[in-house]
Design an enzyme around this catalytic site. Structure first.
Site, short mmCIF file in Angstrom:
data_model
loop_
_atom_site.label_atom_id
_atom_site.label_comp_id
_atom_site.label_asym_id
_atom_site.label_seq_id
_atom_site.Cartn_x
_atom_site.Cartn_y
_atom_site.Cartn_z
CD1 TRP B 325 69.27 -8.60 86.55
CD2 TRP B 325 67.41 -7.90 85.57
NE1 TRP B 325 69.42 -7.25 86.31
CE2 TRP B 325 68.26 -6.80 85.71
CE3 TRP B 325 66.16 -7.70 84.98
CZ2 TRP B 325 67.94 -5.52 85.28
CZ3 TRP B 325 65.82 -6.43 84.56
CH2 TRP B 325 66.71 -5.35 84.71
CG HIS B 326 62.64 -9.14 84.72
ND1 HIS B 326 63.42 -9.92 83.89
CD2 HIS B 326 62.37 -8.02 84.01
CE1 HIS B 326 63.58 -9.30 82.74
NE2 HIS B 326 62.97 -8.14 82.79
N GLY B 327 62.85 -10.14 89.30
CA GLY B 327 62.29 -10.04 90.63
C GLY B 327 62.32 -11.36 91.36
#
Lengths: 321, 477
Positions: B325-327
């Protein structure tokens, strides 16, 4: 809602008052041009330097102190120039030196400018220098009052208020320290533009700007009178220097700005000598493209010429007793 | 528009005055104002993506109503699936398209197939991960009949696009925020004062701690091959404080700002670096995301109801997805995986809910055992942060290798005394108030003490902050 807003305003006012007190207690504490601070720190530890050059980029990037030393006997000079150092910044540097016993200069050369101008671009610089303390702000107001420039009086007051909070001080200090401190102990403080991040102006453009500026200089037939506030300020500083056995000399380096004729009016206005290299007819080499870096500055080669030409003129006026 | 910009300094008072002075007669007008302000706030970044935001809001609003109106479960499931697919489709395209394409191309080339894939220069719309998750939680909640579908477009749009939380959270739930939007708000001095204190603390953490750590961290991570081992350790530690200052600072500003408008947002951080184990850390770090994954992924997967293997599988899934989700980078996935690994022993020993209360409750200083646990947890966290911060997995491995060298015992040349003092100040204040909602929640202290602390914090901000345009790290997610 009223209570909330009034408490918020009160909080801001208290913060401002604390800032005012802090500024009154240590007027130079906000002086935070890190490059200059590093130079000052260096000089404090090196009393062997007996001649200091104070001024803007026209000093910082153009005066090669090694050349000065080679051409004047008994002089060991240091370049204390700082980019965008106008009158207020220079006077503050001078004030700082005069108030600190660790500095042992015999001669102080200050770039003569007739410039206290707060603009949208340099308002941050002024603040970052922190030059608008009580004394300098009072002087700036007197100076602009003389010229009836009320807009600049307002801008000076705004700068003073911003200076109280001195936003970004720490960041500016660190950024400049990281970028420029190489030149503090190298080259006796001289940092030629070849080593800066400023790119050289493209030759054709440079030629046309030089031509235009020279034309404007020659076309300027105004009769300028010295600003009385500036004259009195410099005379007051020279008295303070005298008391400390320091000789103050004013210096107008080339190349000339378009309004440089203003400075000619100051030639005999002070109790101290003025060394000028501003006349384009006497010093045409400063207006040749190969000696220039950009609109207002010389390159390394031009700086060498300027330093060589400056040395004998200074030598003439030095009080070597 | 950034919170730490002059534009926001002008924007906020204008919206605040209009909200309480001009539009205060009716909460519906206040909601219209909040929506207009939020769209303006978002449009300042890139107005083109405002259309994407409006579409996303419209999609979930419409899907919510369709789900509720569906006569059969099948129909409701269709609308839910459609909404999730489109939402994740947008997120996947803008955030993960190049990642998948590049990895697919690499995979093919490892089998000897040279392929030219279409790599696009996709601009990641700010806050897409956050507002997509807002919308997803809403449609899932409507489907699960936890809330009725919202019939007022403005109210729903405010819930998704409310400017304090729009670009970096906290990730709100319709069950929490929508009811607040739907009722009359009246100005409360104490709440507003509390909000201002939280904003002040958020600015301190962001502009003083995070922004001052950033250049040193960048320098160390960008030149890790040439830095000494002690500097590399320092870099990892400073990054831990940078990301905490940055993200929890943003959350504090968001929560404080929202409180000025009489709306309470979900708590996002609760002094995570005082955690005694990784499980506690994850109950205190980015709480709104962790709880989102718990409610909408972990529990639907079976949660901890199954056997041990099921629990382990589900734990790994949520940590890996959280990392992703963060990247779109393997570094984030490994970061998630590492945290799952750190979590594993606690899960197996059934100690993952061991530390539910605040550390050293009722005491001024912690016990030696607590200090040891806190330091151990912090060390593990810093280790994982190395992957999070590195540009690539090989950089992270190179960085870690660099730590294990003789120069580990030299003095770190990148050490800054002033910055260390500021970090210690932050930790002391947060430790002092660790039982409260945020670090500077000191309204129960004596008024003179409150005033002195507020003034000190404000002065530190004015002296040490950078009023430039340093973006928040979580904007990129």
């Amino acid at each position: 809602m009223k209570k909330f807003l009034s408490r918020l305003v009160l909080f801001i006012v208290i913060m401002f008052i604390i800032g005012l007190i802090k500024l009154a207690l240590s007027p130079n504490s906000n002086y935070s041009y890190a490059f200059l601070n590093a130079k000052l720190e260096f000089l404090e530890k090196h009393p062997e330097y007996n001649m200091y050059f104070i001024g803007s980029s026209k000093i910082n990037d153009q005066i090669d102190c090694k050349i000065i030393d080679q051409n004047i006997e008994g002089v060991k000079s240091y370049n204390l120039g700082a980019n965008a150092g106008f009158d207020l910044e220079n006077f503050q540097t001078l004030d700082f030196i005069l108030n600190n016993k660790n500095f042992k200069p015999k001669y102080i050369i200050v770039e003569l400018q007739d410039k206290i101008k707060v603009t949208k671009t340099n308002i941050k610089t002024e603040r970052s220098f922190g030059a608008f303390n009580y004394e300098n702000t009072a002087f700036a107001i007197k100076y602009h009052k003389e010229d009836k420039n009320y807009k600049q009086i307002g801008m000076s007051l705004v700068s003073f208020a911003l200076n109280v909070f001195h936003i970004n001080k720490y960041f500016d200090e660190r950024t400049v320290r990281e970028a420029k401190n190489n030149f503090v102990d190298k080259n006796q403080g001289f940092s030629p533009l070849e080593f800066s991040s400023t790119t050289r102006t493209e030759e054709q453009k440079l030629k046309s700007v030089i031509k235009d500026r020279l034309e404007r200089y020659h076309a300027d037939h105004n009769k300028y009178t010295p600003n009385k506030a500036l004259v009195s300020k410099i005379n007051e500083l020279s008295e303070r220097c005298k008391k400390k056995n320091i000789q103050l000399i004013l210096f107008i380096p080339g190349p000339a700005e378009p309004d440089a004729k203003k400075l000619v009016a100051y030639q005999n206005a002070f109790q101290v000598p003025v060394v000028s290299l501003v006349d384009p007819d006497m010093y045409p080499e400063f207006y040749q493209c190969e000696n220039r870096w950009d609109y207002g500055h010389l390159n390394g080669k031009g700086s060498k010429i300027l330093s060589e030409k400056t040395a004998p003129l200074l030598d003439k006026v030095l009080d070597k007793k | 528009m950034l919170f730490n910009s002059i534009a926001f300094l002008i924007f906020l008072p204008i919206v605040f005055i209009l909200y309480w002075r001009v539009f205060n007669k009716n909460y519906k007008y206040q909601n219209i104002l909040l929506l207009a302000a939020s769209f303006y706030f978002y449009g300042c970044w890139d107005w083109r993506f405002l259309f994407l935001l409006i579409f996303s809001i419209g999609l979930d609003y419409f899907s919510g109503i369709q789900i509720e109106n569906s006569k059969t479960k099948k129909m409701a499931t269709f609308w839910l699936t459609l909404s999730i697919a489109i939402n994740l489709g947008f997120l996947g395209f803008f955030k993960y398209y190049n990642f998948f394409i590049e990895n697919f191309a690499e995979l093919l080339s490892s089998f000897g197939f040279g392929v030219n894939m279409w790599v696009l220069k996709v601009i990641l719309p700010v806050g897409i991960s956050f507002y997509t998750f807002h919308g997803l939680s809403y449609v899932i909640d409507v489907y699960k009949k936890r809330i009725p579908a919202e019939r007022n477009y403005v109210d729903y749009a405010v819930f998704v696009s409310y400017f304090p939380l729009l670009v970096a959270g906290p990730i709100e739930r319709a069950t929490h925020l929508l009811p607040q939007i739907q009722r009359k708000r009246s100005f409360d001095y104490e709440k507003a004062k509390d909000g201002m204190a939280q904003i002040l603390w958020g600015f301190f953490k962001k502009m003083v701690i995070a922004d001052n750590c950033a250049p040193i961290v960048n320098e160390i991570f960008n030149h890790y091959h040439t830095e000494s081992a002690s500097n590399l350790v320092l870099g990892a530690v400073l990054f831990a404080f940078q990301i905490y200052g940055d993200f929890s600072g943003y959350s504090d500003i968001a929560l404080g700002t929202s409180r000025l408008f009489g709306l309470e947002l979900l708590k996002n951080f609760s002094f995570p670096y005082f955690s005694r184990d990784i499980a506690e850390f994850w109950r205190r770090w980015h709480i709104s995301l962790s709880s989102w994954f718990r409610d909408y992924l972990y529990i639907p997967l079976g949660g901890s109801k199954g056997g041990l293997w099921m629990k382990i599988r589900n734990t790994f899934i949520i940590f890996l997805v959280s990392g992703f989700w963060h990247g779109a980078n393997w570094t984030f996935i490994i970061w998630g995986g590492l945290n799952a690994l750190f979590f594993l022993p606690l899960l197996i020993a059934e100690k993952n809910r061991h530390h539910l209360e605040v550390v050293a409750m009722g005491k001024i200083i912690p016990s030696i055992r607590e200090v040891f646990s806190i330091l151990m947890t912090f060390t593990l966290t810093c280790f994982a942060w190395i992957f999070f911060r590195s540009e690539s997995v090989s950089d992270a491995i190179g960085y870690i290798r660099g730590i294990f060298s003789e120069s580990l015992f030299t003095f770190p040349t990148q050490f800054r005394l002033v910055l260390s003092g500021l970090i210690v100040f932050m930790l002391v204040i947060e430790w002092w108030n660790r039982t409260h909602d945020y670090g500077l929640k000191i309204q129960d202290r004596k008024p003179w003490l409150q005033s002195i602390i507020y003034i000190i914090v404000a002065y530190l901000i004015l002296n040490f902050a950078n009023f430039g345009s340093n973006e928040f790290i979580y904007f990129q997610f």
